[in-house]
Scaffold this motif. Structure first.
Motif, PDB file in Angstrom:
ATOM      1  N   ASP A 190       0.825  -1.207   0.000  1.00  0.00           N
ATOM      2  CA  ASP A 190       0.000   0.000   0.000  1.00  0.00           C
ATOM      3  C   ASP A 190       0.860   1.258   0.000  1.00  0.00           C
ATOM      4  OD1 ASP A 190      -2.400  -1.283  -0.070  1.00  0.00           O
ATOM      5  OD2 ASP A 190      -2.907  -0.957   2.037  1.00  0.00           O
ATOM      6  N   ALA A 191       1.958   1.237   0.762  1.00  0.00           N
ATOM      7  CA  ALA A 191       2.839   2.401   0.840  1.00  0.00           C
ATOM      8  C   ALA A 191       3.470   2.700  -0.514  1.00  0.00           C
ATOM      9  CB  ALA A 191       3.918   2.177   1.894  1.00  0.00           C
ATOM     10  N   VAL A 192       3.908   1.654  -1.228  1.00  0.00           N
ATOM     11  CA  VAL A 192       4.494   1.831  -2.559  1.00  0.00           C
ATOM     12  C   VAL A 192       3.476   2.463  -3.505  1.00  0.00           C
ATOM     13  CG1 VAL A 192       5.285   0.593  -4.613  1.00  0.00           C
ATOM     14  CG2 VAL A 192       6.238   0.023  -2.385  1.00  0.00           C
ATOM     15  N   LEU A 193       2.257   1.946  -3.469  1.00  0.00           N
ATOM     16  CA  LEU A 193       1.205   2.455  -4.347  1.00  0.00           C
ATOM     17  C   LEU A 193       0.926   3.927  -4.058  1.00  0.00           C
ATOM     18  CD1 LEU A 193      -0.733   1.295  -6.522  1.00  0.00           C
ATOM     19  CD2 LEU A 193      -2.392   0.935  -4.694  1.00  0.00           C
ATOM     20  N   SER A 194       0.818   4.253  -2.771  1.00  0.00           N
ATOM     21  CA  SER A 194       0.532   5.625  -2.377  1.00  0.00           C
ATOM     22  C   SER A 194       1.706   6.554  -2.673  1.00  0.00           C
ATOM     23  CB  SER A 194       0.191   5.666  -0.883  1.00  0.00           C
ATOM     24  OG  SER A 194      -0.203   6.945  -0.487  1.00  0.00           O
ATOM     25  N   MET A 195       2.916   6.081  -2.413  1.00  0.00           N
ATOM     26  CA  MET A 195       4.087   6.921  -2.648  1.00  0.00           C
ATOM     27  C   MET A 195       4.299   7.176  -4.134  1.00  0.00           C
ATOM     28  SD  MET A 195       6.294   8.814  -1.318  1.00  0.00           S
ATOM     29  CE  MET A 195       5.779   8.400   0.344  1.00  0.00           C
ATOM     30  N   TYR A 196       4.013   6.180  -4.981  1.00  0.00           N
ATOM     31  CA  TYR A 196       4.126   6.409  -6.424  1.00  0.00           C
ATOM     32  C   TYR A 196       3.185   7.539  -6.847  1.00  0.00           C
ATOM     33  CZ  TYR A 196       4.159   5.662 -11.465  1.00  0.00           C
ATOM     34  OH  TYR A 196       4.275   5.843 -12.829  1.00  0.00           O
ATOM     35  N   GLY A 197       1.958   7.496  -6.323  1.00  0.00           N
ATOM     36  CA  GLY A 197       1.021   8.570  -6.630  1.00  0.00           C
ATOM     37  C   GLY A 197       1.532   9.919  -6.176  1.00  0.00           C
ATOM     38  N   GLU A 198       2.189   9.960  -5.007  1.00  0.00           N
ATOM     39  CA  GLU A 198       2.728  11.221  -4.498  1.00  0.00           C
ATOM     40  C   GLU A 198       3.884  11.708  -5.368  1.00  0.00           C
ATOM     41  OE1 GLU A 198       2.770  14.445  -1.751  1.00  0.00           O
ATOM     42  OE2 GLU A 198       1.303  12.947  -2.365  1.00  0.00           O
ATOM     43  N   PHE A 199       4.724  10.801  -5.834  1.00  0.00           N
ATOM     44  CA  PHE A 199       5.828  11.188  -6.717  1.00  0.00           C
ATOM     45  C   PHE A 199       5.285  11.774  -8.012  1.00  0.00           C
ATOM     46  CE2 PHE A 199      10.103   9.262  -5.464  1.00  0.00           C
ATOM     47  CZ  PHE A 199       9.821   9.343  -4.123  1.00  0.00           C
ATOM     48  N   MET A 200       4.216  11.183  -8.552  1.00  0.00           N
ATOM     49  CA  MET A 200       3.627  11.709  -9.778  1.00  0.00           C
ATOM     50  C   MET A 200       2.958  13.056  -9.510  1.00  0.00           C
ATOM     51  SD  MET A 200       4.576   9.538 -11.992  1.00  0.00           S
ATOM     52  CE  MET A 200       6.026   9.274 -10.951  1.00  0.00           C
ATOM     53  N   ARG A 201       2.268  13.182  -8.370  1.00  0.00           N
ATOM     54  CA  ARG A 201       1.616  14.435  -8.019  1.00  0.00           C
ATOM     55  C   ARG A 201       2.635  15.575  -7.929  1.00  0.00           C
ATOM     56  NH1 ARG A 201      -2.728  15.647  -4.412  1.00  0.00           N
ATOM     57  NH2 ARG A 201      -2.723  13.547  -3.580  1.00  0.00           N
ATOM     58  N   ARG A 202       3.748  15.313  -7.251  1.00  0.00           N
ATOM     59  CA  ARG A 202       4.741  16.359  -7.031  1.00  0.00           C
ATOM     60  C   ARG A 202       5.646  16.583  -8.237  1.00  0.00           C
ATOM     61  NH1 ARG A 202       5.124  17.787  -1.550  1.00  0.00           N
ATOM     62  NH2 ARG A 202       6.394  19.464  -2.386  1.00  0.00           N
ATOM     63  N   GLY A 203       5.755  15.594  -9.128  1.00  0.00           N
ATOM     64  CA  GLY A 203       6.626  15.733 -10.294  1.00  0.00           C
ATOM     65  C   GLY A 203       8.082  15.449  -9.992  1.00  0.00           C
ATOM     66  N   TYR A 204       8.322  14.523  -9.046  1.00  0.00           N
ATOM     67  CA  TYR A 204       9.709  14.202  -8.692  1.00  0.00           C
ATOM     68  C   TYR A 204      10.433  13.484  -9.829  1.00  0.00           C
ATOM     69  CZ  TYR A 204       8.614  15.354  -3.827  1.00  0.00           C
ATOM     70  OH  TYR A 204       8.245  15.993  -2.675  1.00  0.00           O
ATOM     71  N   ASN A 205       9.718  12.639 -10.568  1.00  0.00           N
ATOM     72  CA  ASN A 205      10.326  11.947 -11.705  1.00  0.00           C
ATOM     73  C   ASN A 205       9.214  11.482 -12.637  1.00  0.00           C
ATOM     74  OD1 ASN A 205       9.340   9.309 -10.846  1.00  0.00           O
ATOM     75  ND2 ASN A 205      10.986   9.304  -9.328  1.00  0.00           N
TER      76      ASN A 205
END
Length: 354
Positions: free
Chosen positions: A137-152
């Motif tokens: 669940d953490a991986v799924l949520s963190m991927y969404g956060e990375f996309m939201r913020r535009g980290y990569n």
């Protein structure tokens, strides 16, 4: 004065907790709990991270920090600021509450030792509170956060590869390694490990769970609740942001990209349905990567919890919907961004893959 230091982890409701703490400072103070100002207007006590880190984070520029010499001066200023608030506390105040998921999301071993050196002399007792979320669940949520913020602009498969690598990226998924930093710095008796699992949290939510378990507060009459503004984004929205990221990345050189900041409010309002989900094989891969470390956590901090710490999820299917977007979805999300969400409700066109 006792310190309760809530350290996340990221994606375990920390933003909601911090908003509640900040919005209800007087309510908490009536109960002897101080949620202090730490030289920042933010509800998140992110300045603890800047002061403890052995490196200069690019976002610290917003606080006038451009060198490690300036960080050292800021650390001394922050310590004195905390001490002054302790000295000025009313007689009935017994606990100071800090909260920042950056303390697990961004700090390594030496940074945590720095933090302990800062805080131990200020308080009679320190309790470290950490919520752990199952890593799939953490991986799924963190991927969404990375996309939201535009980290990569990594694909989910590439992100999953990093999350299951040795060492993992992001590092805080390795709960044993993470907790060993805090064990060394504060000792086992100071650490309270809780699980971010609605089925096991008191009241089924993180706020009720935190107040009940940490402060034995069950009567929340008069407590104002902030709006939850850290919702997840839909699977198409995540893929849309991944594809536009090279044109508006989070960082521009060594600074935060102002163009990305202009889009932040619109990005945060993108649709949250359909929810992203991974496949059963992807979930099993993540849990197997952390199985041994999770068992150490269970035995060390939660010995009465049944093994495994996080069970398998047989309800998942054979496929994932992450990384898929139709031309219709791309057009709709583009219009959503351009018009600040003021788009016409139209029937979806046949799904045409981009």
């Amino acid at each position: 004065m006792k310190l309760v230091c809530h350290i996340g982890t990221p994606k375990t409701g920390s933003t909601y907790l911090q908003g509640t703490f900040q919005q209800n400072r007087d309510w908490f103070l009536e109960r002897g709990i101080i949620y202090p100002d730490l030289l920042s207007p933010l509800a998140n006590h992110i300045t603890l991270f800047y002061a403890a880190a052995t490196y200069l984070d690019p976002s610290a520029v917003a606080y006038g920090l451009h060198s490690m010499e300036e960080v050292a001066a800021f650390r001394a200023r922050l310590v004195e600021h905390i001490r002054a608030q302790i000295d000025a506390a009313p007689p009935h105040a017994h606990t100071m509450l800090f909260s920042s998921e950056n303390l697990t999301g961004n700090l390594g071993r030496h940074d945590v030792l720095n933090l302990a050196e800062m805080l131990r002399p200020l308080f009679d007792e320190v309790e470290i509170v950490i919520y752990l979320r199952r890593q799939d669940d953490a991986v799924l949520s963190m991927y969404g956060e990375f996309m939201r913020r535009g980290y990569n602009n990594q694909t989910f498969d590439a992100f999953l590869q990093g999350a299951t690598a040795r060492p993992a990226v992001p590092h805080f998924l390795q709960y044993r390694v993470l907790l060993e930093f805090w064990l060394e710095a504060f000792g086992k008796d100071a650490i309270r490990v809780l699980l971010f699992d609605r089925a096991q949290m008191v009241g089924g939510d993180v706020l009720t769970d935190f107040l009940t378990r940490i402060f034995d507060i069950t009567d929340t009459a008069g407590l104002a609740l902030p709006a939850e503004d850290n919702r997840s984004l839909s699977a198409p929205a995540q893929e849309f942001l991944r594809r536009i990221q090279p044109f508006v990345p989070f960082y521009q050189g060594n600074s935060i990209n102002p163009a990305r900041q202009l889009l932040e409010a619109r990005i945060n309002q993108l649709p949250d349905r359909p929810r992203p989900y991974m496949s059963r094989a992807q979930s099993e891969r993540v849990l197997e990567r952390y199985r041994q470390g999770n068992e150490w956590v269970r035995q060390t901090f939660l010995p009465h919890h049944p093994a495994p710490l996080f069970p398998a999820r047989p309800e998942l299917g054979e496929t994932s919907n992450i990384g898929v977007i139709s031309l219709q979805d791309f057009a709709y999300l583009s219009a959503f961004m351009l018009t600040e969400g003021k788009v016409a409700a139209v029937a979806p066109a046949p799904n045409v893959e981009a």
